[in-house]
Motif scaffolding. Structure first.
Motif, mmCIF file in Angstrom:
data_model
loop_
_atom_site.group_PDB
_atom_site.id
_atom_site.type_symbol
_atom_site.label_atom_id
_atom_site.label_comp_id
_atom_site.label_asym_id
_atom_site.label_seq_id
_atom_site.Cartn_x
_atom_site.Cartn_y
_atom_site.Cartn_z
ATOM 1 N N VAL A 183 36.080 51.059 1.099
ATOM 2 C CA VAL A 183 36.260 49.699 1.607
ATOM 3 C C VAL A 183 37.092 49.708 2.886
ATOM 4 C CG1 VAL A 183 37.229 47.424 1.090
ATOM 5 C CG2 VAL A 183 36.056 48.727 -0.712
ATOM 6 N N SER A 184 38.191 50.467 2.871
ATOM 7 C CA SER A 184 39.033 50.546 4.068
ATOM 8 C C SER A 184 39.756 51.876 4.101
ATOM 9 C CB SER A 184 40.037 49.388 4.118
ATOM 10 O OG SER A 184 40.969 49.489 3.069
ATOM 11 N N HIS A 185 40.152 52.226 5.310
ATOM 12 C CA HIS A 185 40.764 53.530 5.524
ATOM 13 C C HIS A 185 41.880 53.370 6.546
ATOM 14 C CE1 HIS A 185 40.563 57.964 5.739
ATOM 15 N NE2 HIS A 185 41.008 57.760 6.954
ATOM 16 N N HIS A 186 43.071 53.844 6.185
ATOM 17 C CA HIS A 186 44.192 53.840 7.127
ATOM 18 C C HIS A 186 44.747 55.258 7.177
ATOM 19 C CE1 HIS A 186 47.566 52.310 9.425
ATOM 20 N NE2 HIS A 186 48.292 53.175 8.749
ATOM 21 N N ILE A 187 44.939 55.759 8.390
ATOM 22 C CA ILE A 187 45.458 57.118 8.530
ATOM 23 C C ILE A 187 46.533 57.148 9.609
ATOM 24 C CG2 ILE A 187 43.638 57.838 10.135
ATOM 25 C CD1 ILE A 187 43.654 60.575 8.612
ATOM 26 N N ASP A 188 47.639 57.801 9.301
ATOM 27 C CA ASP A 188 48.721 58.014 10.263
ATOM 28 C C ASP A 188 48.751 59.492 10.611
ATOM 29 O OD1 ASP A 188 49.760 55.371 10.373
ATOM 30 O OD2 ASP A 188 50.802 55.712 8.471
ATOM 31 N N TYR A 189 48.643 59.773 11.902
ATOM 32 C CA TYR A 189 48.709 61.153 12.389
ATOM 33 C C TYR A 189 50.158 61.431 12.770
ATOM 34 C CZ TYR A 189 43.690 60.456 12.606
ATOM 35 O OH TYR A 189 42.383 60.174 12.278
ATOM 36 N N LYS A 190 50.827 62.299 12.030
ATOM 37 C CA LYS A 190 52.261 62.550 12.200
ATOM 38 C C LYS A 190 52.550 63.770 13.075
ATOM 39 C CE LYS A 190 53.575 59.349 9.254
ATOM 40 N NZ LYS A 190 54.360 58.193 9.670
ATOM 41 N N ASN A 191 51.747 64.825 12.903
ATOM 42 C CA ASN A 191 51.931 66.072 13.648
ATOM 43 C C ASN A 191 50.566 66.705 13.850
ATOM 44 O OD1 ASN A 191 54.941 66.639 13.931
ATOM 45 N ND2 ASN A 191 54.782 66.081 11.768
ATOM 46 N N GLN A 205 45.840 57.897 -2.089
ATOM 47 C CA GLN A 205 46.639 58.523 -1.045
ATOM 48 C C GLN A 205 46.134 59.942 -0.836
ATOM 49 O OE1 GLN A 205 48.962 56.341 0.162
ATOM 50 N NE2 GLN A 205 48.361 54.975 -1.492
ATOM 51 N N VAL A 206 46.072 60.368 0.417
ATOM 52 C CA VAL A 206 45.826 61.773 0.733
ATOM 53 C C VAL A 206 46.845 62.161 1.796
ATOM 54 C CG1 VAL A 206 44.243 63.524 1.613
ATOM 55 C CG2 VAL A 206 43.348 61.649 0.221
ATOM 56 N N ASP A 207 47.663 63.154 1.483
ATOM 57 C CA ASP A 207 48.655 63.667 2.419
ATOM 58 C C ASP A 207 48.279 65.095 2.766
ATOM 59 O OD1 ASP A 207 50.066 61.267 2.143
ATOM 60 O OD2 ASP A 207 51.233 62.059 0.469
ATOM 61 N N ARG A 256 37.993 65.208 11.867
ATOM 62 C CA ARG A 256 38.014 66.222 10.807
ATOM 63 C C ARG A 256 38.979 65.795 9.696
ATOM 64 N NH1 ARG A 256 34.303 69.583 9.839
ATOM 65 N NH2 ARG A 256 34.518 70.769 11.740
ATOM 66 N N TYR A 257 40.135 65.235 10.065
ATOM 67 C CA TYR A 257 41.079 64.765 9.050
ATOM 68 C C TYR A 257 40.424 63.697 8.172
ATOM 69 C CZ TYR A 257 44.939 67.091 11.486
ATOM 70 O OH TYR A 257 45.779 68.010 12.054
ATOM 71 N N VAL A 258 39.691 62.788 8.797
ATOM 72 C CA VAL A 258 39.003 61.739 8.039
ATOM 73 C C VAL A 258 38.020 62.369 7.051
ATOM 74 C CG1 VAL A 258 37.456 59.741 8.207
ATOM 75 C CG2 VAL A 258 39.317 60.017 9.858
ATOM 76 N N GLN A 259 37.302 63.382 7.487
ATOM 77 C CA GLN A 259 36.363 64.073 6.599
ATOM 78 C C GLN A 259 37.100 64.744 5.440
ATOM 79 O OE1 GLN A 259 32.766 64.239 6.881
ATOM 80 N NE2 GLN A 259 33.223 64.776 4.755
ATOM 81 N N TRP A 260 38.215 65.378 5.734
ATOM 82 C CA TRP A 260 38.995 66.025 4.669
ATOM 83 C C TRP A 260 39.505 65.013 3.651
ATOM 84 C CZ3 TRP A 260 42.125 69.427 8.576
ATOM 85 C CH2 TRP A 260 41.350 70.534 8.957
ATOM 86 N N VAL A 290 49.370 64.557 8.207
ATOM 87 C CA VAL A 290 48.601 63.314 8.099
ATOM 88 C C VAL A 290 48.961 62.620 6.794
ATOM 89 C CG1 VAL A 290 46.258 62.459 7.591
ATOM 90 C CG2 VAL A 290 46.624 63.981 9.518
ATOM 91 N N LYS A 291 49.066 61.296 6.879
ATOM 92 C CA LYS A 291 49.271 60.463 5.692
ATOM 93 C C LYS A 291 48.170 59.408 5.723
ATOM 94 C CE LYS A 291 52.890 58.214 3.122
ATOM 95 N NZ LYS A 291 52.630 59.124 2.020
#
Length: 129
Positions: free
Chosen positions: A55-63, A88-90, A25-29, A101-102
């Motif tokens: 092209v590329s996607h990096h996501i850090d799940y923080k909480n 960037q999407v935070d 869901r975060y990826v969709q958002w 999420v960052k």
């Protein structure tokens, strides 16, 4: 730098079997925020000539976020060069401003006419500065 923000409320459809927001869901958002920001800023003439591909996607799940949480989503373009743009999407918990999420995504600008990568023109770069 020009930002776009939106607040949403976590619903049951957003949850996984552990009762927190599903990572997918975060990826969709993140994708939805990029599209909304693009559509808000781009003129009809620009939309008639260009589109973006991921092209590329990096996501850090923080909480984690759970049912009923209010989330503040914020996006901005941090760099545009050549054919690529870095976005960037935070995502924050709106009640305590805790980072959930960052993410950083790399997009390539495409010509609708040729269906090939094309250099990002100044008129697009200035829309997101």
């Amino acid at each position: 730098m020009q930002t776009y923000e939106k607040t949403i409320t976590v619903s049951e459809e957003d949850l996984d079997q552990l009762n927190h927001v599903n990572n997918v869901r975060y990826v969709q958002w993140v994708q939805d925020m990029a599209e909304a920001h693009w559509l808000q800023n781009a003129t009809k003439a620009i939309l008639d000539h260009y589109f973006w591909v991921l092209v590329s996607h990096h996501i850090d799940y923080k909480n984690q976020a759970v049912l009923g949480d209010q989330l503040r989503l914020k996006t901005y373009v941090s760099k545009s060069e050549g054919i690529f743009s870095i976005r960037q999407v935070d995502i924050y918990n709106a009640s305590n401003d805790k980072l959930i999420v960052k993410s950083e995504t790399k997009w390539c600008l495409m010509s609708i006419k040729t269906k090939r990568p094309t250099r990002i023109p100044a008129e697009i770069i200035t829309l997101f500065e």
